[in-house]
Write a protein that holds these residues in place. Structure first.
Motif, PDB file in Angstrom:
ATOM      1  N   SER A  58       0.829  -1.200   0.000  1.00 53.59           N
ATOM      2  CA  SER A  58       0.000   0.000   0.000  1.00 53.59           C
ATOM      3  C   SER A  58       0.869   1.259   0.000  1.00 53.59           C
ATOM      4  O   SER A  58       2.008   1.243   0.466  1.00 53.59           O
ATOM      5  CB  SER A  58      -0.921   0.009   1.215  1.00 53.59           C
ATOM      6  OG  SER A  58      -0.163   0.047   2.410  1.00 53.59           O
ATOM      7  N   ASP A  59       0.307   2.348  -0.520  1.00 47.93           N
ATOM      8  CA  ASP A  59       0.995   3.634  -0.525  1.00 47.93           C
ATOM      9  C   ASP A  59       0.760   4.403   0.761  1.00 47.93           C
ATOM     10  O   ASP A  59       1.578   5.246   1.139  1.00 47.93           O
ATOM     11  CB  ASP A  59       0.507   4.488  -1.704  1.00 47.93           C
ATOM     12  CG  ASP A  59       0.954   3.933  -3.040  1.00 47.93           C
ATOM     13  OD1 ASP A  59       2.054   4.289  -3.486  1.00 47.93           O
ATOM     14  OD2 ASP A  59       0.200   3.154  -3.635  1.00 47.93           O
ATOM     15  N   TYR A  75      -6.564  13.723   0.686  1.00 46.90           N
ATOM     16  CA  TYR A  75      -7.583  13.072  -0.145  1.00 46.90           C
ATOM     17  C   TYR A  75      -8.894  13.853  -0.077  1.00 46.90           C
ATOM     18  O   TYR A  75      -9.186  14.489   0.936  1.00 46.90           O
ATOM     19  CB  TYR A  75      -7.832  11.629   0.324  1.00 46.90           C
ATOM     20  CG  TYR A  75      -6.591  10.766   0.349  1.00 46.90           C
ATOM     21  CD1 TYR A  75      -6.185  10.055  -0.781  1.00 46.90           C
ATOM     22  CD2 TYR A  75      -5.827  10.652   1.502  1.00 46.90           C
ATOM     23  CE1 TYR A  75      -5.045   9.258  -0.759  1.00 46.90           C
ATOM     24  CE2 TYR A  75      -4.685   9.858   1.539  1.00 46.90           C
ATOM     25  CZ  TYR A  75      -4.302   9.168   0.404  1.00 46.90           C
ATOM     26  OH  TYR A  75      -3.171   8.389   0.436  1.00 46.90           O
ATOM     27  N   VAL A 108      -4.564   2.383   1.225  1.00 49.22           N
ATOM     28  CA  VAL A 108      -4.737   3.064  -0.061  1.00 49.22           C
ATOM     29  C   VAL A 108      -3.625   2.613  -1.001  1.00 49.22           C
ATOM     30  O   VAL A 108      -2.448   2.600  -0.627  1.00 49.22           O
ATOM     31  CB  VAL A 108      -4.702   4.590   0.110  1.00 49.22           C
ATOM     32  CG1 VAL A 108      -4.785   5.278  -1.249  1.00 49.22           C
ATOM     33  CG2 VAL A 108      -5.848   5.057   1.004  1.00 49.22           C
ATOM     34  N   TYR A 109      -4.010   2.268  -2.219  1.00 47.06           N
ATOM     35  CA  TYR A 109      -3.075   1.878  -3.268  1.00 47.06           C
ATOM     36  C   TYR A 109      -3.253   2.854  -4.427  1.00 47.06           C
ATOM     37  O   TYR A 109      -4.364   2.998  -4.933  1.00 47.06           O
ATOM     38  CB  TYR A 109      -3.350   0.444  -3.743  1.00 47.06           C
ATOM     39  CG  TYR A 109      -3.323  -0.594  -2.643  1.00 47.06           C
ATOM     40  CD1 TYR A 109      -2.194  -1.368  -2.427  1.00 47.06           C
ATOM     41  CD2 TYR A 109      -4.439  -0.798  -1.831  1.00 47.06           C
ATOM     42  CE1 TYR A 109      -2.162  -2.326  -1.413  1.00 47.06           C
ATOM     43  CE2 TYR A 109      -4.407  -1.750  -0.831  1.00 47.06           C
ATOM     44  CZ  TYR A 109      -3.279  -2.507  -0.621  1.00 47.06           C
ATOM     45  OH  TYR A 109      -3.255  -3.447   0.371  1.00 47.06           O
ATOM     46  N   CYS A 110      -2.181   3.515  -4.833  1.00 44.59           N
ATOM     47  CA  CYS A 110      -2.264   4.518  -5.901  1.00 44.59           C
ATOM     48  C   CYS A 110      -1.277   4.199  -7.006  1.00 44.59           C
ATOM     49  O   CYS A 110      -0.109   3.863  -6.742  1.00 44.59           O
ATOM     50  CB  CYS A 110      -1.979   5.919  -5.359  1.00 44.59           C
ATOM     51  SG  CYS A 110      -3.269   6.586  -4.271  1.00 44.59           S
ATOM     52  N   CYS A 115      -6.501   5.889  -7.324  1.00 45.72           N
ATOM     53  CA  CYS A 115      -6.287   5.438  -5.949  1.00 45.72           C
ATOM     54  C   CYS A 115      -7.426   4.516  -5.519  1.00 45.72           C
ATOM     55  O   CYS A 115      -8.607   4.847  -5.695  1.00 45.72           O
ATOM     56  CB  CYS A 115      -6.201   6.630  -4.992  1.00 45.72           C
ATOM     57  SG  CYS A 115      -4.720   7.645  -5.228  1.00 45.72           S
ATOM     58  N   ARG A 127     -12.992   3.570  -4.464  1.00 42.50           N
ATOM     59  CA  ARG A 127     -12.074   4.535  -5.073  1.00 42.50           C
ATOM     60  C   ARG A 127     -12.162   5.881  -4.357  1.00 42.50           C
ATOM     61  O   ARG A 127     -13.252   6.290  -3.915  1.00 42.50           O
ATOM     62  CB  ARG A 127     -12.395   4.710  -6.561  1.00 42.50           C
ATOM     63  CG  ARG A 127     -12.287   3.428  -7.351  1.00 42.50           C
ATOM     64  CD  ARG A 127     -12.794   3.592  -8.782  1.00 42.50           C
ATOM     65  NE  ARG A 127     -11.917   4.449  -9.583  1.00 42.50           N
ATOM     66  CZ  ARG A 127     -12.124   4.706 -10.876  1.00 42.50           C
ATOM     67  NH1 ARG A 127     -13.190   4.204 -11.506  1.00 42.50           N
ATOM     68  NH2 ARG A 127     -11.280   5.462 -11.538  1.00 42.50           N
ATOM     69  N   ARG A 130      -6.866  11.440  -4.642  1.00 46.09           N
ATOM     70  CA  ARG A 130      -5.792  12.107  -3.898  1.00 46.09           C
ATOM     71  C   ARG A 130      -5.684  13.527  -4.431  1.00 46.09           C
ATOM     72  O   ARG A 130      -5.377  13.745  -5.603  1.00 46.09           O
ATOM     73  CB  ARG A 130      -4.469  11.358  -4.072  1.00 46.09           C
ATOM     74  CG  ARG A 130      -3.360  11.886  -3.177  1.00 46.09           C
ATOM     75  CD  ARG A 130      -2.188  10.926  -3.090  1.00 46.09           C
ATOM     76  NE  ARG A 130      -1.517  10.733  -4.364  1.00 46.09           N
ATOM     77  CZ  ARG A 130      -0.543   9.843  -4.558  1.00 46.09           C
ATOM     78  NH1 ARG A 130      -0.180   9.051  -3.559  1.00 46.09           N
ATOM     79  NH2 ARG A 130       0.034   9.727  -5.731  1.00 46.09           N
TER      80      ARG A 130
END
Length: 261
Positions: A58-59, A75, A108-110, A115, A127, A130
């Motif tokens: 994840s970010d 966000y 969160v995965y971007c 994202c 969803r 960001r």
């Protein structure tokens, strides 16, 4: 077949849903299937997102509240395209009935501007947007001593002074002042000649240089019209200067006594 898939997706997507009770209807499908339903995301980006979600890369780890999504990035508060149950999805979700103090963690995965939010409580893949990248802290200004060694100017604030120290006003066009400064310059040059003896008057002139950090115009030591500004002597500089002057005076008296004998 594509028409049948489109009809099936349209039937599974609802325009607005409530997320006022997180965990009540968790997503039970696969993460890869959820990502593939976001058909506006380029295929290469979807592949990267799926791989990173499988590996847990994840970010950001965020805290979801009623009015905010907070993490190391900024966000938008809106959550959209959230998955429920086996394969249903809501275009927008509301959480207006949450208590202000309620806090749900999520990952969160971007990839690029896309994202994906996965709340921990229910795994409802969704969803978010960001709005701004993380603000990196700028480099700190080097301390005054480092800037002084590098030849950079040092501000009075670095020295702990609010204002510049006041200097006695000097009329650089005054003939008396010009003569006095030229005498000081001659005394300074004499200090650089090893073995030469200084008279008491020259020693006094050399000591007087510490009071004035500016060589006057017509100075023999500088090419500029007004010469160079000298720094204010430190305490150790004063000690070395006085010790050197004392040594020169002692040597002068010693040689005078020998000459008298």
């Amino acid at each position: 077949m594509p028409l049948l898939l489109a009809v099936s997706l349209a039937a599974a997507i609802q325009p607005t849903c409530s997320w006022d009770n997180p965990g009540h209807n968790p997503y039970t499908g696969g993460a890869a299937a959820a990502i593939d339903r976001y058909t506006d995301i380029p295929e290469a980006v979807r592949s990267t997102l799926k791989r990173r979600m499988e590996e847990g890369q994840s970010d950001d780890q965020v805290n979801i509240t009623r009015d905010n999504i907070a993490g190391k990035y900024q966000y938008d508060s809106a959550i959209r395209d959230m998955h429920f149950g086996r394969a249903s999805m809501c275009a927008t979700v509301t959480r207006g009935k949450w208590a202000p103090a309620r806090n749900e963690p999520g990952a969160v995965y971007c990839v690029e501007q896309h994202c994906i939010l996965v709340p921990r409580i229910c795994g409802n893949v969704s969803r978010i947007t960001r709005s701004a990248p993380a603000v990196a802290a700028g480099p700190k200004a080097p301390p005054a001593e480092a800037r002084r060694e590098a030849g950079a100017p040092v501000e009075f604030a670095d020295l702990g002074l609010v204002d510049a120290p006041e200097r006695e006003p000097v009329d650089l066009d005054d003939p008396t002042e010009i003569e006095r400064r030229n005498a000081n310059n001659r005394a300074l040059r004499a200090l650089g000649h090893a073995g030469d003896l200084l008279t008491e008057e020259e020693l006094a002139d050399a000591a007087d240089l510490s009071r004035y950090g500016l060589f006057g115009r017509n100075s023999a030591l500088g090419d500029d019209e007004y010469g160079l500004a000298q720094p204010v002597p430190e305490a150790d500089t004063w000690a070395m200067l006085l010790a050197g002057l004392g040594l020169l005076g002692w040597q002068a008296r010693r040689r005078a006594r020998k000459a008298a004998k």
